[in-house]
Design an enzyme around this catalytic site. Sequence first.
Site, PDB file in Angstrom:
ATOM      1  CB  CYS A 108      -0.882  -0.007   1.248  1.00  0.00           C
ATOM      2  SG  CYS A 108      -1.934   1.448   1.382  1.00  0.00           S
ATOM      3  CG  HIS A 150      -5.561  -2.199  -1.373  1.00  0.00           C
ATOM      4  ND1 HIS A 150      -4.504  -2.794  -0.723  1.00  0.00           N
ATOM      5  CD2 HIS A 150      -5.346  -0.861  -1.267  1.00  0.00           C
ATOM      6  CE1 HIS A 150      -3.707  -1.854  -0.243  1.00  0.00           C
ATOM      7  NE2 HIS A 150      -4.181  -0.665  -0.567  1.00  0.00           N
ATOM      8  CD  GLU A 151      -6.774   1.465  -4.188  1.00  0.00           C
ATOM      9  OE1 GLU A 151      -6.916   2.461  -3.436  1.00  0.00           O
ATOM     10  OE2 GLU A 151      -5.665   0.917  -4.377  1.00  0.00           O
ATOM     11  CG  HIS A 154      -7.286   2.844   0.991  1.00  0.00           C
ATOM     12  ND1 HIS A 154      -6.503   3.174   2.075  1.00  0.00           N
ATOM     13  CD2 HIS A 154      -6.454   2.222   0.114  1.00  0.00           C
ATOM     14  CE1 HIS A 154      -5.261   2.763   1.863  1.00  0.00           C
ATOM     15  NE2 HIS A 154      -5.197   2.181   0.674  1.00  0.00           N
TER      16      HIS A 154
HETATM   17 ZN    ZN Z   1      -3.557   1.260  -0.147  1.00  0.00          ZN
END
Ligand code: ZN
Length: 197
Positions: A108, A150-151, A154
Amino acid sequence: MDIVQVGEAVLRGKSKLLTRDEILTPPIQELITRMRDAMRNAPGVGLAAPQIGVPLSVAVIEDKPEYMKDIPEAVLTSRGRRPVPFHVVINPVLTLHPGTAVEFFEGCLSLAGFTAIVPRAQEVRVECLDQHGEPQVIEASGWYARILQHEIDHLNGTLYIDRMLSRSFSSVENHVRKWKDRPIEEVKRELNLDVES
Ligand code: ZN
């Protein structure tokens, strides 16, 4: 542009949704351009707005063919990694398809210098708006599905360290030196990942 590093509250908050009208305004269009440039400069395959300090539900994704040129074909195949053109994901709703989780090292931009094995769903569906405020449905598998998970994490204040196999946490330097491109089962054995922590 600096990418916000872990420890900043903006990475742990829930991002605000945008209306179609808001998406079409110059400030949001400029935000998308800034995010695209920051992702390409890093370089990374995805970036969420909180990573440049903006708590809005916007992410950009792009996996260029040139990022793959030094990765062995067998590794690309095992990860299901194929090029993904630049696109914008706004207000995403993620659905994980049932099935066995797949485990690979993941990094990341907000945890510079580290990596870990993270289990992720192999296939996902994402309903979102694009940069024109138009509804989109994305069906993704393999590495692209991992990037989306993953995004979108966030945008909900979640980082990969919340989902990682904690005993696999590694500096990128050690990862490149010892673990990169080796079968994940082998890595797990050598790092004693099945030991209770
Ligand atoms: Zn990330």
